[in-house]
Design an enzyme around this catalytic site. Structure first.
Site, PDB file in Angstrom:
ATOM      1  N   SER A  13       8.638  62.648  26.452  1.00  0.00           N
ATOM      2  CA  SER A  13       7.251  63.098  26.582  1.00  0.00           C
ATOM      3  C   SER A  13       6.393  62.510  25.458  1.00  0.00           C
ATOM      4  O   SER A  13       6.240  61.303  25.371  1.00  0.00           O
ATOM      5  CB  SER A  13       7.203  64.626  26.626  1.00  0.00           C
ATOM      6  OG  SER A  13       5.955  65.093  27.060  1.00  0.00           O
ATOM      7  N   ASP A  19       8.964  64.774  37.937  1.00  0.00           N
ATOM      8  CA  ASP A  19       7.975  64.981  36.874  1.00  0.00           C
ATOM      9  C   ASP A  19       6.559  64.849  37.448  1.00  0.00           C
ATOM     10  O   ASP A  19       6.205  63.832  38.039  1.00  0.00           O
ATOM     11  CB  ASP A  19       8.183  63.945  35.770  1.00  0.00           C
ATOM     12  CG  ASP A  19       7.448  64.262  34.480  1.00  0.00           C
ATOM     13  OD1 ASP A  19       6.431  64.968  34.524  1.00  0.00           O
ATOM     14  OD2 ASP A  19       7.906  63.778  33.432  1.00  0.00           O
ATOM     15  N   HIS A  39       9.232  67.921  34.622  1.00  0.00           N
ATOM     16  CA  HIS A  39       9.047  67.479  33.245  1.00  0.00           C
ATOM     17  C   HIS A  39       9.864  68.326  32.265  1.00  0.00           C
ATOM     18  O   HIS A  39      10.442  67.800  31.314  1.00  0.00           O
ATOM     19  CB  HIS A  39       7.573  67.535  32.865  1.00  0.00           C
ATOM     20  CG  HIS A  39       7.277  66.893  31.544  1.00  0.00           C
ATOM     21  ND1 HIS A  39       7.365  65.536  31.348  1.00  0.00           N
ATOM     22  CD2 HIS A  39       6.921  67.421  30.340  1.00  0.00           C
ATOM     23  CE1 HIS A  39       7.064  65.248  30.085  1.00  0.00           C
ATOM     24  NE2 HIS A  39       6.803  66.375  29.458  1.00  0.00           N
TER      25      HIS A  39
END
Length: 350
Positions: free
Chosen positions: A141, A295, A324
């Site tokens: 991320s 995601d 995610h």
């Protein structure tokens, strides 16, 4: 500066605070004494060429990497590598709005960019450990944003790179999503322009913040399949109240806002006048781009489009119904995929 017991060794385990001194920021601000929280695993060899850097994501620290990703049974094996996890500026453990000296604390904290994190990390590795070359930079991320920044800014130092569930250039969708996260906090009257006395005064905003993560952090399939039942919750409402809300309400609002501002503006193309092809063309590291298939922040198509611009790269899609937040390694099928990809990458000659 305010006290928040969540940001302590009690909750995050062992780590050191290392000062890298004065840090001049890209946006023109200054952190007079930038301190980075660092957790290390394994032993640095005499040649100092067995180091791996792990970068952290929004709201996360070294803790999740220690608990889920690092160990003798994983590709990130401390018996073989010296693994350094550096918590990003604004993480709450490193220098952050809530723990900074009064002259830059709280609402006065300067804007920090992903590039500032990477410059600070490079200085720490070089000056504190004597590390000049990294076998691997890996992060998820926002950690993926830092991974890309490392590979573009310091190509000669990064032999391999593994950005997981993140992009090199933030998309308009992600900018707007992150704006919604910001608004949940700043619209709470208790936020008081960033000058609250305790995170508890902003609990309503932080609770709404958790609710937005429930919508986008987990995939639609996570909710349709009621995967939360496997986590020992009997309803989606109980999952929110027992997991997501306590996770975020313990945190400092200004720290989250600091990280969100960085996230929104992550873009390696600023090194090349806005030319993303040229920026990613600087990467010489052997790179595995690793999106998560469900995601909703960083979909495979966005990650693939960037991966195709990196000559020394491959796309490795990770399957996880959580989406995610699969990054938290809850699904038993997640870490075997991550370990297999990282082991292959580390085993590739460069």
């Amino acid at each position: 500066m305010i006290d928040n017991p969540f940001y302590s060794h009690e909750f995050h385990g062992d780590y050191d605070l290392v000062s890298i001194g004065r840090l001049e920021l890209e946006e023109g601000g200054v952190i007079p004494d930038c301190r980075l929280a660092v957790a290390t695993f394994g032993t640095l060899n005499e040649a100092k060429d067995n180091a791996i850097l792990v970068t952290t994501w929004y709201s996360g620290t070294h803790q999740i990497w220690r608990d889920a990703y690092i160990g003798p049974d994983h590709a990130l094996n401390p018996d073989e590598y010296f693994i350094v996890v550096i918590d990003q500026i604004g993480s709450g453990l490193s220098t952050s709005p809530h723990n900074a000296p009064d002259e830059i604390s709280m609402s006065k904290f300067p804007h920090v960019r992903i590039g500032d994190d990477v410059v600070a990390q490079e200085r720490l590795l070089r000056e504190h450990f004597g590390i000049e070359t990294l076998q691997l930079v890996v992060g998820g991320s926002m950690g993926a944003q830092q991974t890309y920044e490392w590979a573009v800014r310091f190509p000669e130092k990064v032999l391999r790179a593994a950005p997981i569930a993140g992009t090199a250039q933030n998309t308009p969708h992600d900018f707007l999503y992150t704006k919604a996260l910001v608004d949940t906090i700043t619209c709470d009257p208790g936020w008081n322009g960033g000058e609250y006395a305790s995170n508890t005064e902003v609990v309503d905003g932080l609770t709404r913040h958790a609710g937005i993560w429930a919508v986008m952090g987990f995939s639609t399939e996570f909710w349709k399949q009621e995967v939360w039942r496997a986590l020992d919750f009997d309803s989606k409402e109980a999952f929110l109240a027992g997991f997501l809300e306590p996770y975020f309400t313990a945190m400092d609002p200004n720290d989250l806002l600091c990280m969100a501002w960085k996230w929104q503006r992550g873009d390696v193309a600023r090194h090349t006048g806005g030319d993303l092809d040229a920026a990613l063309g600087r990467i010489t590291a052997r790179t595995f781009v690793m999106p998560i298939d469900e995601d909703m922040f960083f979909p495979v198509r966005d990650c693939r489009a960037e991966q195709e611009k990196i000559k020394t790269s491959e796309l490795r899609v990770v399957e996880d119904v959580l989406g995610h937040l699969g990054l938290f390694a809850v699904a038993p099928t997640y870490m075997p995929q991550i370990d297999a990809h990282l082991a292959e990458l580390l085993g590739t000659s460069v």
